[in-house]
Design a protein around this motif. Sequence first.
Motif, short mmCIF file in Angstrom:
data_model
loop_
_atom_site.label_atom_id
_atom_site.label_comp_id
_atom_site.label_asym_id
_atom_site.label_seq_id
_atom_site.Cartn_x
_atom_site.Cartn_y
_atom_site.Cartn_z
N ASN A 122 -13.02 7.02 -14.48
CA ASN A 122 -13.63 8.05 -13.65
C ASN A 122 -13.41 7.68 -12.19
OD1 ASN A 122 -15.16 10.07 -15.39
ND2 ASN A 122 -15.65 8.10 -16.32
N VAL A 123 -13.25 8.70 -11.37
CA VAL A 123 -12.98 8.44 -9.95
C VAL A 123 -14.07 7.54 -9.36
CG1 VAL A 123 -12.84 9.47 -7.64
CG2 VAL A 123 -11.76 10.60 -9.57
N GLN A 124 -13.63 6.55 -8.63
CA GLN A 124 -14.55 5.69 -7.90
C GLN A 124 -14.47 6.11 -6.44
OE1 GLN A 124 -16.08 2.66 -9.19
NE2 GLN A 124 -15.38 3.09 -11.26
N TYR A 125 -15.61 6.29 -5.84
CA TYR A 125 -15.59 6.87 -4.50
C TYR A 125 -15.55 5.82 -3.40
CZ TYR A 125 -16.52 10.85 -7.36
OH TYR A 125 -16.41 11.79 -8.33
N TYR A 126 -14.41 5.15 -3.35
CA TYR A 126 -14.19 4.17 -2.28
C TYR A 126 -12.99 4.65 -1.47
CZ TYR A 126 -16.70 1.32 -5.63
OH TYR A 126 -17.61 0.85 -6.52
N GLY A 127 -12.83 4.06 -0.30
CA GLY A 127 -11.65 4.34 0.51
C GLY A 127 -11.48 5.83 0.74
N TRP A 128 -10.26 6.28 0.51
CA TRP A 128 -9.94 7.68 0.75
C TRP A 128 -10.75 8.62 -0.15
CZ3 TRP A 128 -7.09 9.27 4.76
CH2 TRP A 128 -6.77 10.61 4.80
N ALA A 129 -11.02 8.19 -1.36
CA ALA A 129 -11.68 9.04 -2.35
C ALA A 129 -13.01 9.60 -1.85
CB ALA A 129 -11.89 8.27 -3.64
N LEU A 130 -13.69 8.81 -1.02
CA LEU A 130 -15.00 9.24 -0.54
C LEU A 130 -14.91 10.55 0.24
CD1 LEU A 130 -17.91 8.21 -0.66
CD2 LEU A 130 -17.49 6.91 1.42
N LYS A 131 -13.79 10.78 0.91
CA LYS A 131 -13.58 12.02 1.67
C LYS A 131 -13.57 13.23 0.75
CE LYS A 131 -10.47 10.15 5.26
NZ LYS A 131 -11.13 10.57 6.51
N HIS A 136 0.83 -1.22 0.00
CA HIS A 136 0.00 0.00 0.00
C HIS A 136 0.86 1.27 0.00
CE1 HIS A 136 -4.07 -1.79 1.52
NE2 HIS A 136 -4.00 -1.76 0.22
N ARG A 137 2.18 1.07 0.13
CA ARG A 137 3.05 2.25 0.15
C ARG A 137 3.04 2.92 -1.22
NH1 ARG A 137 8.40 -0.26 1.22
NH2 ARG A 137 7.38 -2.26 0.91
N CYS A 138 3.09 4.23 -1.23
CA CYS A 138 3.09 4.97 -2.50
C CYS A 138 3.66 6.36 -2.30
CB CYS A 138 1.67 5.07 -3.05
SG CYS A 138 1.58 5.91 -4.64
N PRO A 139 4.53 6.81 -3.18
CA PRO A 139 5.10 8.15 -3.03
C PRO A 139 4.09 9.26 -3.33
CG PRO A 139 5.92 7.10 -5.02
CD PRO A 139 5.11 6.08 -4.31
N LEU A 140 3.07 8.94 -4.10
CA LEU A 140 2.05 9.95 -4.38
C LEU A 140 1.01 9.93 -3.26
CD1 LEU A 140 3.37 9.76 -7.19
CD2 LEU A 140 1.11 9.96 -8.19
N SER A 141 0.26 11.00 -3.16
CA SER A 141 -0.84 10.96 -2.20
C SER A 141 -2.10 11.52 -2.85
CB SER A 141 -0.49 11.69 -0.91
OG SER A 141 0.15 12.90 -1.20
N CYS A 142 -2.49 10.88 -3.96
CA CYS A 142 -3.65 11.34 -4.71
C CYS A 142 -4.87 11.42 -3.80
CB CYS A 142 -3.97 10.39 -5.85
SG CYS A 142 -2.60 10.18 -6.97
N ALA A 143 -5.55 12.54 -3.94
CA ALA A 143 -6.72 12.73 -3.09
C ALA A 143 -7.84 11.76 -3.44
CB ALA A 143 -7.20 14.17 -3.22
N TYR A 144 -7.77 11.13 -4.61
CA TYR A 144 -8.82 10.17 -4.99
C TYR A 144 -8.40 8.72 -4.74
CZ TYR A 144 -6.04 10.01 -9.26
OH TYR A 144 -5.01 9.90 -10.15
N CYS A 145 -7.36 8.51 -3.98
CA CYS A 145 -6.87 7.15 -3.75
C CYS A 145 -8.02 6.25 -3.30
CB CYS A 145 -5.78 7.16 -2.69
SG CYS A 145 -5.10 5.51 -2.38
N SER A 146 -8.16 5.12 -3.97
CA SER A 146 -9.27 4.23 -3.62
C SER A 146 -8.84 3.11 -2.68
CB SER A 146 -9.91 3.66 -4.88
OG SER A 146 -8.95 2.89 -5.58
N ASN A 147 -7.60 3.15 -2.24
CA ASN A 147 -7.18 2.17 -1.26
C ASN A 147 -7.88 2.46 0.08
OD1 ASN A 147 -5.61 0.41 -2.70
ND2 ASN A 147 -3.74 1.59 -2.43
N ALA A 160 -15.03 17.31 -4.19
CA ALA A 160 -13.98 17.95 -5.00
C ALA A 160 -13.86 17.31 -6.37
CB ALA A 160 -12.64 17.89 -4.26
N PHE A 161 -14.35 16.10 -6.51
CA PHE A 161 -14.14 15.34 -7.76
C PHE A 161 -15.39 15.12 -8.60
CE2 PHE A 161 -10.38 13.51 -5.40
CZ PHE A 161 -9.45 14.17 -6.18
N MET A 162 -16.53 15.21 -7.99
CA MET A 162 -17.76 14.87 -8.71
C MET A 162 -17.94 15.78 -9.94
SD MET A 162 -20.30 12.78 -8.69
CE MET A 162 -20.60 12.14 -7.05
N PRO A 163 -17.94 15.19 -11.13
CA PRO A 163 -18.06 16.03 -12.33
C PRO A 163 -19.49 16.53 -12.52
CG PRO A 163 -17.94 13.70 -12.92
CD PRO A 163 -17.82 13.76 -11.43
N THR A 164 -19.63 17.58 -13.30
CA THR A 164 -20.97 18.07 -13.62
C THR A 164 -21.51 17.25 -14.79
OG1 THR A 164 -20.20 19.67 -15.24
CG2 THR A 164 -20.32 20.42 -12.96
#
Lengths: 96, 371
Positions: free
Chosen positions: B183-192, B17-28, B196-200
């Motif tokens: 498209n972003v899936q709203y699981y894990g961290w992404a749900l928070k 689960h380690r990752c240098p990025l910290s994408c706000a949509y991370c689904s982990n 910010a991500f929900m498209p129009t």
Amino acid sequence: MKERLLLKNETIPIIPSHVRFEYNEVRKEWVLLAPERALYPDPIAIEVLKKCDGKISIQLIGEDLAKKYKAPVEKIIKDIITMLQDLADKGFLKKC
Amino acid sequence: MLKELKAPLAILAELSHRCPLSCAYCSNPIELVEKNKELDTNDWLRVIDEAADLGVHQIHFSGGEPTVRKDLEQMVEHAHKRKLYTNLITSAVLLTRERLEKLKKLGLEHVQVSFQDSERENANHIGNFKGGHEKKLEVAKWVRELGMPLTINAVMHRQNLQNLGNMIKMSVDLDADRLEVANVQYYGWALKNRAAFMPTKDQLESSMEIVEKARKDLKGILVIDYVLPDYYAKRPKSCMGGWGRQFLNISPEGKVLPCHAAETIKSFKFDNVKDKSLSWIWENSEPFNKFRGTDWMPSPCKTCDRREIDWGGCRCQALALTGDVGAVDPTCEFSPLHEKIFGSATEESSHEAPEFIYRLPSNQEVEPVKK
């Protein structure tokens, strides 16, 4: 930019190195494996794909199969091109 | 050997689960598996053997970031030897050309590089990693120079959908074979960060036009995979091709999951490759059997003519949005909650997007980086 491969009678098709066409011994079935895709060709497609070895043209593949199935060669070639063009568009096939 | 049940086609090996990025949509998951709990090399090599014996075709090395594992080479080599089709799903920022070349020599067959945007500044803002985008471009070029097929994975959402056309162009310029528009899936961290991500809806309509035109123009040049975001869909996606039907996912600590978000279903106890064989788990594990096939389905799924197309949609989503893991996936128009879900998406996307809440390896929330 690369170009779309349009298959013709004289095209010599080959399965590219990153695509694997193989028989899975455990599952007992032929499969065409590409990145994130697995296709299960039907018996006719299996025969055609076995001939996509970079040695013979679609014309010759068609003649072989026409002889074997006693069918008109033009029709067979047309069917082969339709099938292989679809595979080429998905990146499963290239020309030699 | 398995009798009636077909063996899985592919396994997703989440090496870390380690990752240098910290994408706000991370689904982990919110709770990440720590390094000292990760499976060791021998466990993974044994799992690869078990997968090959089962008749699995493909193995996707993923994470987190799979290249944080120094033993990735051994796994790729072994998987290749066992005739599994090997795929590396990577953020690319840790790769060197030498390592990539070595992985290729050992049998790596395909590389998938994620991109956060086509625009450097926004990309690095979304991934919260300075210099990331530039490095990704470099690695993508190496992949092609080494003659390996390349997939670009573009996670799209409200804050980058305007660049979809450029993303397609970038993929062609990089000589990619395939572009996966996820498209972003709203699981894990992404749900928070959903707001910010929900498209129009307008963004989605224009993005579909762009994809359709590009598919026509780029036929035989670039394959574009695109799935409509759930919240705006009329029918649910066939999640993982059906629960326990084609795929299995192995978490960094060895839990075997029907999909990578399945741990959000807290009522399940997932079996671990350390205790049981992959074949036993695939056939007997309770979570796998719970939603396999169509017998478990509620009405109206049970009699729906798409029941063996959608396979009841996504269980994790049903749980997240309705509180009932066995409910009709609310993204389906036949769910009583469908209108509400659609309404919440429209509502959320109509407000100004909030700042991201980034995830850090420590699991602590941090102040967002200003653009």
